[in-house]
Structure formats: structure tokens, C-alpha cells
Design a protein around this motif. Structure first.
Motif, PDB file in Angstrom:
ATOM      1  N   UNK A 494      47.550  32.901  36.339  1.00 32.80           N
ATOM      2  CA  UNK A 494      48.460  32.235  37.282  1.00 32.80           C
ATOM      3  C   UNK A 494      47.692  31.918  38.559  1.00 32.80           C
ATOM      4  N   UNK A 495      48.093  30.857  39.224  1.00 29.19           N
ATOM      5  CA  UNK A 495      47.514  30.482  40.521  1.00 29.19           C
ATOM      6  C   UNK A 495      48.634  29.955  41.401  1.00 29.19           C
ATOM      7  N   UNK A 496      48.728  30.499  42.614  1.00 31.91           N
ATOM      8  CA  UNK A 496      49.803  30.110  43.533  1.00 31.91           C
ATOM      9  C   UNK A 496      49.220  29.972  44.937  1.00 31.91           C
ATOM     10  N   UNK A 497      49.560  28.890  45.600  1.00 32.39           N
ATOM     11  CA  UNK A 497      49.116  28.654  46.978  1.00 32.39           C
ATOM     12  C   UNK A 497      50.205  29.142  47.933  1.00 32.39           C
ATOM     13  N   UNK A 498      49.863  30.157  48.706  1.00 37.07           N
ATOM     14  CA  UNK A 498      50.812  30.762  49.637  1.00 37.07           C
ATOM     15  C   UNK A 498      50.384  30.471  51.076  1.00 37.07           C
ATOM     16  N   UNK A 499      51.167  30.988  52.012  1.00 33.34           N
ATOM     17  CA  UNK A 499      50.826  30.779  53.405  1.00 33.34           C
ATOM     18  C   UNK A 499      49.581  31.530  53.820  1.00 33.34           C
ATOM     19  N   UNK A 500      49.265  32.657  53.162  1.00 30.95           N
ATOM     20  CA  UNK A 500      48.099  33.459  53.523  1.00 30.95           C
ATOM     21  C   UNK A 500      46.834  33.015  52.785  1.00 30.95           C
ATOM     22  N   UNK A 501      46.994  32.315  51.652  1.00 31.15           N
ATOM     23  CA  UNK A 501      45.822  31.913  50.876  1.00 31.15           C
ATOM     24  C   UNK A 501      46.211  31.590  49.434  1.00 31.15           C
ATOM     25  N   UNK A 502      45.212  31.590  48.559  1.00 29.16           N
ATOM     26  CA  UNK A 502      45.425  31.267  47.141  1.00 29.16           C
ATOM     27  C   UNK A 502      45.501  32.561  46.345  1.00 29.16           C
ATOM     28  N   UNK A 503      46.640  32.777  45.710  1.00 30.36           N
ATOM     29  CA  UNK A 503      46.850  33.981  44.911  1.00 30.36           C
ATOM     30  C   UNK A 503      46.496  33.656  43.455  1.00 30.36           C
ATOM     31  N   UNK A 504      45.476  34.362  42.928  1.00 38.73           N
ATOM     32  CA  UNK A 504      44.987  34.074  41.579  1.00 38.73           C
ATOM     33  C   UNK A 504      44.978  35.361  40.775  1.00 38.73           C
ATOM     34  N   UNK A 505      45.491  35.252  39.523  1.00 43.39           N
ATOM     35  CA  UNK A 505      45.436  36.361  38.562  1.00 43.39           C
ATOM     36  C   UNK A 505      44.733  35.848  37.305  1.00 43.39           C
ATOM     37  N   UNK A 506      43.779  36.619  36.825  1.00 40.91           N
ATOM     38  CA  UNK A 506      43.069  36.176  35.621  1.00 40.91           C
ATOM     39  C   UNK A 506      42.038  37.183  35.180  1.00 40.91           C
ATOM     40  N   UNK A 507      41.023  36.676  34.429  1.00 42.04           N
ATOM     41  CA  UNK A 507      39.952  37.517  33.905  1.00 42.04           C
ATOM     42  C   UNK A 507      38.619  36.839  34.230  1.00 42.04           C
ATOM     43  N   UNK A 508      37.610  37.649  34.557  1.00 38.04           N
ATOM     44  CA  UNK A 508      36.295  37.119  34.923  1.00 38.04           C
ATOM     45  C   UNK A 508      35.210  38.051  34.414  1.00 38.04           C
ATOM     46  N   UNK A 509      33.977  37.542  34.423  1.00 42.41           N
ATOM     47  CA  UNK A 509      32.837  38.385  34.090  1.00 42.41           C
ATOM     48  C   UNK A 509      32.586  39.377  35.215  1.00 42.41           C
ATOM     49  N   UNK A 510      31.780  40.389  34.901  1.00 44.49           N
ATOM     50  CA  UNK A 510      31.593  41.491  35.846  1.00 44.49           C
ATOM     51  C   UNK A 510      31.009  41.009  37.176  1.00 44.49           C
ATOM     52  N   UNK A 511      30.038  40.092  37.144  1.00 44.93           N
ATOM     53  CA  UNK A 511      29.412  39.633  38.388  1.00 44.93           C
ATOM     54  C   UNK A 511      30.417  38.960  39.304  1.00 44.93           C
ATOM     55  N   UNK A 512      31.217  38.059  38.755  1.00 48.38           N
ATOM     56  CA  UNK A 512      32.207  37.365  39.572  1.00 48.38           C
ATOM     57  C   UNK A 512      33.319  38.314  39.996  1.00 48.38           C
ATOM     58  N   UNK A 513      33.703  39.216  39.121  1.00 55.38           N
ATOM     59  CA  UNK A 513      34.763  40.165  39.465  1.00 55.38           C
ATOM     60  C   UNK A 513      34.346  41.051  40.630  1.00 55.38           C
ATOM     61  N   UNK A 514      33.069  41.424  40.702  1.00 50.60           N
ATOM     62  CA  UNK A 514      32.605  42.237  41.825  1.00 50.60           C
ATOM     63  C   UNK A 514      32.705  41.472  43.144  1.00 50.60           C
ATOM     64  N   UNK A 515      32.417  40.170  43.135  1.00 48.28           N
ATOM     65  CA  UNK A 515      32.534  39.375  44.357  1.00 48.28           C
ATOM     66  C   UNK A 515      33.987  39.211  44.778  1.00 48.28           C
ATOM     67  N   UNK A 516      34.893  39.205  43.794  1.00 47.60           N
ATOM     68  CA  UNK A 516      36.320  39.026  44.110  1.00 47.60           C
ATOM     69  C   UNK A 516      36.996  40.324  44.501  1.00 47.60           C
ATOM     70  N   UNK A 517      36.315  41.445  44.267  1.00 48.93           N
ATOM     71  CA  UNK A 517      36.965  42.746  44.472  1.00 48.93           C
ATOM     72  C   UNK A 517      37.427  42.930  45.914  1.00 48.93           C
ATOM     73  N   UNK A 518      36.695  42.413  46.888  1.00 47.12           N
ATOM     74  CA  UNK A 518      37.071  42.604  48.297  1.00 47.12           C
ATOM     75  C   UNK A 518      38.344  41.856  48.676  1.00 47.12           C
ATOM     76  N   UNK A 519      38.814  40.951  47.838  1.00 46.63           N
ATOM     77  CA  UNK A 519      40.035  40.184  48.123  1.00 46.63           C
ATOM     78  C   UNK A 519      41.202  40.622  47.234  1.00 46.63           C
ATOM     79  N   UNK A 520      41.066  41.774  46.593  1.00 48.73           N
ATOM     80  CA  UNK A 520      42.126  42.244  45.700  1.00 48.73           C
ATOM     81  C   UNK A 520      43.388  42.538  46.493  1.00 48.73           C
ATOM     82  N   UNK A 521      44.523  42.285  45.851  1.00 46.91           N
ATOM     83  CA  UNK A 521      45.808  42.521  46.514  1.00 46.91           C
ATOM     84  C   UNK A 521      46.281  43.945  46.276  1.00 46.91           C
TER      85      UNK A 521
END
Length: 521
Positions: A494-521
């Protein structure tokens, strides 16, 4: 004498010159190339300044060569000068010949049936005939002999050698092609007894590769295979290659020669070894470039799909259907040798590459496998293999077995495989059903008509490696770069554009997931 007007004479006028020609025709009418343009005696020449809009050019409305695809241009270039059967090179009558004719080699095919059924032997001879025609030969006769093993001296029995010599004399053939790799002694003995040139299956395939290789790497690979094959088969007329060098120091060979005792065949073999070493160095450098590109795709986590299969099974046609690559397509064995890689996307936006590779054949010469190893590594390093099979062939199961034998030789047997049964529009439905039962993980397509292409794409996308790490992040709008990488390398639930930013739920490889970890909800 000159045709230039006299400077002192009156000024030249085209109107007056045309008017003077009216009296040349008794009917008072002249034709200006087109039958519809008639000039009557009382017509004013000014009326012809503006021609009617119905005027048609004599040039054909052909497609601009620059608008053709790369494959179409290559095919047109290949067909620009072809060998023509039935025409002679002797200029006895040139009234109907507008270009130089190339004489076809007239060949007789010879095979030895050592195992399998008679149908297998006939299929092998039929394939040899197609190889000979692709190389530019005219097949006159084809014979094969049932033996437990080939004769060590002449490949076929002594009686069959005499029979083939009679066939050659009766048909006027100038070449004999054997369906197997001949030892140097067998090649020499057959030529001495039959009195015409004798080549084997390996030399025939090498000749086809030499004709069709276009890239610098492909030409170097073919030349390397030819030199490796030739090195063991050097011979000369009247034993001239066994002559000893003489004369001045080093036998006239200069620095690097081995002295007066060195024979001509040793000199040529040494030069071939030097050339082989040079080609291997060049191919090693080219392999480094290919490895760099492959490493770049790996670092970006881009999945790769390789298309492999028997020659003339329709691999290039399938690549054109799946990716609009526009590569050369021709109904001929080994029509394309140079690998082609195209970037494409799945239905959900993930990027992956699809590569076409050189075709395989029964008893593919070992020299070619070694020379093309850097190219065939594209198959071994792929994440998914599309194994294309010609469903209209007389022996599709034999094709599958031959391809898998080569895949095992290049360490590609463990790559996940999808059998693509091509040419469904020309294949027997019973044969397709038989192949589907034998290969459950398969799909039936027709690259020519487009049948089954959508199903094949869905199957490929489902078999591509999938990301393993789940993520749920809220990305600020100034991190559009991460959103773009998610689209290219991850799966989005899912992807949703909110007032605070872009809310994304999905699956990624380990390298990309590590970069996204700091923005986890």
C-alpha cells in the motif's frame, strides 16, 4: 571542341529550345517522361511551370533505413549478397545477371549411426543438412552407416569409403561433410581416398559462427575456437609443411626462430599459439567489462532472466515479443551469436533484465563452449532461465536433453528453469500435450502470433526472486529518492500520501530495508 555556349553568341533560352523541338514529331506532340504530360503545338510553356498535384514520383515509397530496427537492418545487410543455387560464376551469358554470383559448394553428407534408433540417426542427418545449407552449401546426397563405433582410420568402413567416392564422382560434389568430429588422421585418410575436401561437423559449425559473428568479442571468440581446432590439423600439399628451414641464421625466420632444423609446420604452430595467447588476453579484458556491468546490476538488486535453448528455437523472436528489443530474427541455425540484454519492468513496476544467448546444438564443439564461456556465464549467473523449445521440431525431447547437457557443462544446471514451448501455431497439439506432461513447469507460446505471451510474462514475474524483509515507513516528501528506489527494487503493498509524508507498506531486500528502518512508523 566543347559543349559550352559561345560567349559572343545569343543568350541561351530554354523556352526557345523547347519550342524548336515541336517540329521533330510528325504528330506535333512530344512526351516529357510521363505519358500524362502532352505538349500540344498551341500550348503555352508557362502552363507547365506548376505541375498538377497528381504527379507521382518514380521512387518507391520504402521505409527509411533509419526507421528500421537494429535486427531488420542486420537482416537486410545479411541478405544483400547471398549464394544463389543453380547459377554459375562463368560469364557465359550475363544478360540476366546484375551482380556477381557466388557458387554453392556441392556437398555429400556422411554419418555413422552408433546408438539410438534409426529415427535419431535421420534427425541428426537432417540437422547436418540444415547446418550445411546455413553455411552456404548445396546438399546432393546424404548417407549414414550402422556401426558399433567409428572406424579409427577412416571414420567409416573401407567399403563405404569406396561407395562415397563413387557418389562424389557421379554427382560432381566437391566436399564431403562428416557428422562427427574427425581426428587429424581420419581427415587425411578420407581426403587421400575420396580425392575431395573433407570437413567435419565441428569445422562446419565454426564456419557458420565466423559468418554470423558481428561484435568484436564474438569475432575474437570465434577466431580463438578456429585456431584451437586448426592447430592440431595443420597439413600442406606434398608435405610442404614438413620441410626444414635452411639458408641464413635461424632459417631465415629472424629473431625467435629455432634454427635451420625447424620445420614449416612447427613455425606455423608456434605462430598459432602466439595468436591464441593474444586473443585470450583480449577476451580477458572484455570479460572484465562484462563483469563490471554484471556487478552493477547485482549491486542494484536487479533480477536477471536469461533466454537459452536450441538453435533456431525462436529465442530472439521471444525476446522481441517480451521486450521490443528489435534484434535480428532469421529462420536459420545460429542466426544470432552476440548476446543481447534488455531492461524491462514487471506489471507492478519492478525492474529486471532479460538476455538472449547463443543457441545450442547436439555435440556442440568443446572449443566453442570454452571460447564462449564468458558469454555463457550470463546464463549461469541468471536468477531465472527461460529454456525455449521448438514445439514443431521432429525431436523436441532431444533438443531439451542437448541443451541441458551444455547447461551442466557451464555450471548452470541449478538455475531455476521455465520450459517455453515455442511455435505453437505450427506444432502438433499431441506433441505439445506430450511435452506439457513431461515438463509440468512449462508454458506454450507462439512468438510469431503472440499466443501465450501474456501468460509467459505472468509466470516470469511470479518466478523472479522476491524481497524478504517487510517494512512500514513514513517517508518525508524530501526523500523522493527512497520512494523511487522502492518502486524499482521493492514490492509495494500500500502507498498513501499524507500530510506528514508518504506512508508505504511493502517488502524490500535487506540493504534497502536497512536504509528505510530510520523512517519506520
Amino acid at each position: 571542341m566543347t559543349n559550352a555556349p559561345d560567349p559572343a553568341g545569343p543568350d541561351f533560352s530554354l523556352r526557345d529550345a523547347l519550342a524548336a523541338t515541336r517540329s521533330w514529331d510528325d504528330a506535333g506532340t512530344i512526351e516529357l517522361r510521363d505519358d500524362d504530360l502532352d505538349l500540344e503545338p498551341d500550348d503555352d510553356l508557362d502552363d507547365f511551370d506548376d505541375l498538377d498535384g497528381d504527379f507521382e514520383s518514380g521512387y518507391d515509397d520504402e521505409t527509411d533505413p533509419e526507421e528500421l530496427s537494429t535486427g531488420a537492418q542486420d537482416l537486410a545487410e545479411r541478405h544483400a549478397l547471398r549464394r544463389v543455387a543453380g547459377l554459375r560464376t562463368e560469364l557465359e551469358d550475363i544478360t540476366e545477371v546484375e551482380y556477381r554470383q557466388l557458387r554453392l559448394e556441392k556437398v555429400v553428407l556422411v554419418g555413422v549411426w552408433t546408438e539410438g534408433t534409426a529415427q535419431d540417426a535421420e534427425n541428426s542427418m537432417a540437422e547436418l543438412a540444415l547446418l550445411a545449407e546455413t553455411a552456404g552449401s548445396e546438399v546432393l546426397e546424404a548417407v549414414f552407416q550402422r556401426r558399433h563405433r567409428p572406424d579409427p582410420a577412416t571414420y567409416i568402413g573401407r567399403g563405404k569409403v569406396d561407395a562415397i567416392r563413387e557418389i562424389v564422382q557421379a554427382t560432381g560434389a566437391d566436399t564431403v561433410i562428416c557428422d562427427g568430429e574427425l581426428a587429424p588422421s581420419q581427415l587425411r585418410n578420407l581426403e587421400d581416398r575420396i580425392k575431395v575436401k573433407v570437413v567435419d561437423r565441428t569445422a562446419l559449425i565454426l564456419d557458420i559462427f565466423a559468418q554470423h559473428a558481428k561484435s568484436k568479442e564474438g569475432q575474437a571468440q570465434v577466431e580463438l575456437a578456429q585456431l584451437q581446432y586448426m592447430k592440431q590439423r595443420l597439413r600442406g600439399w606434398g608435405g610442404q609443411l614438413s620441410r626444414q628451414a635452411g639458408g641464413r641464421a635461424a632459417g631465415g625466420e629472424g629473431i625467435g626462430g629455432r634454427g635451420p632444423g625447424e620445420t614449416k609446420i612447427e613455425t606455423d604452430r608456434r605462430r598459432i599459439n602466439t595468436k591464441i595467447a593474444k586473443l585470450r588476453r583480449e577476451l580477458k579484458e572484455m570479460k572484465g567489462t562484462r563483469d563490471t556491468k554484471r556487478q552493477s546490476r547485482r549491486s542494484n538488486r536487479i533480477p536477471s532472466v536469461a533466454i537459452a535453448g536450441y538453435t533456431n528455437a525462436g529465442k530472439s523472436s521471444l525476446l522481441n515479443r517480451l521486450t521490443d528489443a528489435g534484434v535480428l530474427v532469421e529462420d536459420a541455425l545460429f542466426a544470432t551469436l552476440d548476446p543481447t540484454t534488455r531492461r524491462t519492468t514487471t506489471a507492478d513496476g519492478r525492474i529486471y533484465t532479460m538476455s538472449d544467448t547463443v543457441g545450442f546444438v547436439r555435440h556442440l564443439p568443446h572449443q566453442l563452449v570454452e571460447a564462449f564461456r564468458s558469454t555463457l556465464e550470463e546464463v549461469a549467473d541468471a536468477d531465472l532461465l527461460l529454456h525455449v523449445v521448438d514445439g514443431s521440431h521432429a525431436d523436441p525431447e532431444g533438443q531439451i536433453a542437448a541443451v541441458r547437457e551444455v547447461l551442466a557443462e557451464i555450471d548452470a544446471a541449478k538455475v531455476p528453469e521455465i520450459i517455453v514451448i515455442n511455435k505453437a501455431d505450427a506444432a502438433d497439439p499431441l506433441v505439445i500435450d506430450r511435452l506439457r506432461r513431461r515438463e509440468p513447469h512449462s508454458v506454450v507460446v507462439s512468438a510469431r502470433t503472440g499466443q501465450g505471451i501474456e501468460e509467459a510474462l505472468r509466470l516470469v514475474e511470479s518466478e523472479l526472486p522476491r524481497p524478504q524483509v517487510e517494512f512500514d515507513v513514513l517517508l518525508p516528501y524530501d526523500r523522493g529518492d527512497l520512494v523511487n528506489r522502492i518502486h524499482q527494487q521493492a514490492e509495494i503493498a500500500t502507498m498513501e500520501h499524507t500530510g506528514e509524508g508518504t506512508h508505504v507498506i511493502g517488502r524490500a531486500h535487506a540493504d534497502l530495508a536497512n536504509e528505510l528502518a530510520s523512517y519506520s512508523t
